[in-house]
Design an enzyme around this catalytic site. Sequence first.
Site, PDB file in Angstrom:
ATOM      1  N   LEU A  57       0.823  -1.208   0.000  1.00  0.00           N
ATOM      2  CA  LEU A  57       0.000   0.000   0.000  1.00  0.00           C
ATOM      3  C   LEU A  57       0.854   1.255   0.000  1.00  0.00           C
ATOM      4  O   LEU A  57       0.549   2.218  -0.698  1.00  0.00           O
ATOM      5  CB  LEU A  57      -0.940  -0.007   1.204  1.00  0.00           C
ATOM      6  N   GLY A  74       4.276   1.634  -0.822  1.00  0.00           N
ATOM      7  CA  GLY A  74       5.143   1.741  -1.992  1.00  0.00           C
ATOM      8  C   GLY A  74       4.356   1.865  -3.284  1.00  0.00           C
ATOM      9  O   GLY A  74       4.668   2.692  -4.149  1.00  0.00           O
ATOM     10  N   ARG A 126      -5.162  -3.896  21.275  1.00  0.00           N
ATOM     11  CA  ARG A 126      -4.504  -5.169  20.997  1.00  0.00           C
ATOM     12  C   ARG A 126      -3.504  -5.592  22.056  1.00  0.00           C
ATOM     13  O   ARG A 126      -3.463  -6.752  22.454  1.00  0.00           O
ATOM     14  CB  ARG A 126      -3.785  -5.073  19.652  1.00  0.00           C
ATOM     15  N   LEU A 160      -3.447   0.188   7.270  1.00  0.00           N
ATOM     16  CA  LEU A 160      -3.821   0.487   5.886  1.00  0.00           C
ATOM     17  C   LEU A 160      -3.892   1.999   5.712  1.00  0.00           C
ATOM     18  O   LEU A 160      -3.452   2.557   4.713  1.00  0.00           O
ATOM     19  CB  LEU A 160      -5.167  -0.153   5.559  1.00  0.00           C
TER      20      LEU A 160
END
Lengths: 665, 250
Positions: free
Chosen positions: A52, A54, A346, A457
């Site tokens: 995503l 590069g 997380r 992302l």
Amino acid sequence: MSNSQSAENGTLDSAIPAGPLPEKWTKFKSKAPLINPANKRKYKVIVVGSGLAGGSAAATLSELGYQVKCFCYQDSPRRAHSIAAQGGINAAKNYQNDGDSVWRLFYDTIKGGDFRSREANVHRLAEVSTNIIDQCVAQGVPFAREYGGLLDNRSFGGAQVSRTFYARGQTGQQLLIGCYQALEKEIAKGGVEMFTRTEMQDVVVVDGHAKGIVVRDLVTGEISSHAADCVILATGGYGNVFFLSTNAMGCNVMAAFQATKRGAYFANPCYTQIHPTCIPVSGDYQSKLTLMSESLRNDGRIWVPKSKEDAAAIREGRKTAADVAEDDRDYYLERKYPSFGNLAPRDIASRSAKEACDDGRGVAKTGLGVFLDFRDAINRLGEDTIRARYGNLFQMYEKITGDDPYSVPMKIYPAVHYTMGGLWVDYNLMSNLKGLHVLGEANFSDHGANRLGASALMQGLADGYFVIPSTLPVYLAKETPGKVTQDSPEFAEAEKAVKDRIDKLMSVKGTKSVDSFHRELGLLVWDKCGMSRTKEGLEEALKRIDEIRKDFWENVRIPGSADGINMELEKAARVADFIDFAEVMCYDALDREESCGGHFREEYQFTEADEEVQSGFTNPGEAKRRDREYCYVAAWENNGPGVAPTLHKEHLEFENVELAVRSYK
Amino acid sequence: MNLTLKVWRQAGPESEGSMQTIEAEGISEDASFLEMLDVVNERIVEEGGDPIHFDHDCREGICGACSLTINGVPHSKQQGITTCQLHMRKFRDGDTIWIEPFRARAFPVMKDLMVDRSSFDRIIAAGGYIDVRTGSAVDANSVPIPKEDADSAFDSAACIGCGACVAACKNASAMLFVGAKASHLNKLPQGQVQKDERVLGMVRQMDAEGFGNCTNQYECEAVCPKEISADVIGKLNRDYVAATVKEAVK
């Protein structure tokens, strides 16, 4: 907080624009240097990596008129591991009218990162998040929609609003395909020259500036170099240092680590993210771990039995989950963090799973697993709704484990998933090595000590589509295009160094496979520098790493030759760097005598003696930061294998948020 | 479990290949198919041999790199999975397993089980995109798209570009791959502007790459790991005819 230490090192200028936080990016863009279209054509830009970050950078820079060369080790740019992201991408669109804003996304990300990231970078990320969604929809990314035809959102860990855009459980795939198509479009137009099955081996530095790279053609074995006016690394994270991780098999740290040998600093390598919802390890043949999207925690409830006896009975197959009565179940996240419940961030969810299993209440055969149970959600919403939301994930789980999650709870355990650390970059995403820019997971800048779900992302695409196109001219405008060519002696020297290293690897001719070393290293790092760390453990790890390195260079066996396809050689070069890199990681973890985010030092945790615990604000066993001493980015200068790296500090200034004890209670 | 593997070995693109018999012993039934090959390869390396080369990366069924024909079927006879998602519990102790590359003229073998699928990239470059410059997009919610259309576009967009459809087809046709991309983009309002040139560009590139024609055998649909429906081929044919007519009268 004093500035004396950063001044004393003096080398790390974060180049953060002046002015109030919400205006920095806008002001930067109004004042940043521009390069006129006729001149852009004269600049050559190298982009390493086609995920995503590069892929979006290569496509966008080509649209702007630069001459781009893009490199990836895979057979096609469409296969980069961004593709495997399941859950979604955050954006502060506030389409749900639930009170979201740029500020809230900024604040959640800073807090989620345990106050170890840079305010200015994170605010910019939150600002451009909205543009990303617009861009992706325009490209044809089929995000989930509501019946009215508008975009749908879901909630994700660490946030109390629904700001996550998604495309079933394949959001990363759809975003990457959008990005890949934009890249192919630019390839067809001639703006990007693409080199697949080509792996970067070294950065070429000329007069202190990164001006090219040396690559190995993975098909012919040929070593060649490419000169440019600047180099962009978008080569992902280093999770495979643990051998078992959710990364793709080929993910590696070679490009970033080779850059450190040429002077770039590696920042915060000890910040690694252990994802709470992965399929537990089943045997020693295992090559990788599979993530189950965090989105499952929206409807799944995590639990273990309250009693060790019940847990043992389940492990031994004498009981099943259904045999454990409601009152005998410990929904430990809901118990410990009532306001966030199963959506706790997380790092916290992972550590809680480890605690439950260390307590003898794990439910997988190996003792390392907890339940993720959809029984209540299926009763409430019906199986069809659950199927629509998570069908492909349930199917994936069933294929791997042979269990049907519609009828029995999933078993999950944390696994290495993402690495927040990366090459140090300034606000312009340029490393301390001039001309070398670093994007996406490969840099350190936005996630602090812990990344929130659906933010990887976002960051990859923010960096590639919107940040680097604006910040690259800060460097390039001062450079004469084409100043350095491959004729500079530095290129021949770098090529020779690469060839020598490969010859050295091939000439060991030992008896042990590359994987055996990788597995040994991974187990060691997981054990000593994984979910929890101690001074003693890290010191022992450093000793053992040295032994593994020595053993590797004496006993590794690489069959075949270097003049052609040789996957053992590819792996060996990567593992050699993982060994040296693991050392830097352990030094960093040793230096950071505090617990924050993904870095948990057992010596630094809240206990009953702390006021915050007595007042009920937080629980014993939670990570204890030491802001006065450790509110800095640790950027490490590589001094070679077996030698302690040199620490450079960038002190983090928090002018807009108050450093608070992170509580999700 | 103990297995006998019959594996295609080929040193390079110009070399002659052949099937080699390799014994795989002590394999766990919980291992994945590729992990089974890892175990076999580790033994080959330790015994001084050349390991079996194959493409793989994510090992979770989404990158599209793995590409083995197992007992004559691309990605095995299990429905809706890639090679990397196949687990050994689907085999029985003592089985003989035939492992070959994805075979097609447009996918030349590079080494052992690795093939060159760059033809797929060139097909995408010939029109498989929406030409939208970064920064020029309008607000994402400014054009509502019926959920049904978005879902249908997604179903086609699920393609991972593995090439199983080609390997399964007796004509080595890439119509499912091309049809999926065309259906994805042509279904969306954003994709309308370049619909014709997209279809013409991709189909012509597909022909130039040496893929065969579709003769409606539906083998492609049967092996597709993302279970993309062969309906996309019909849509592609209709869009292609319309585009050629428009091109002719232009």
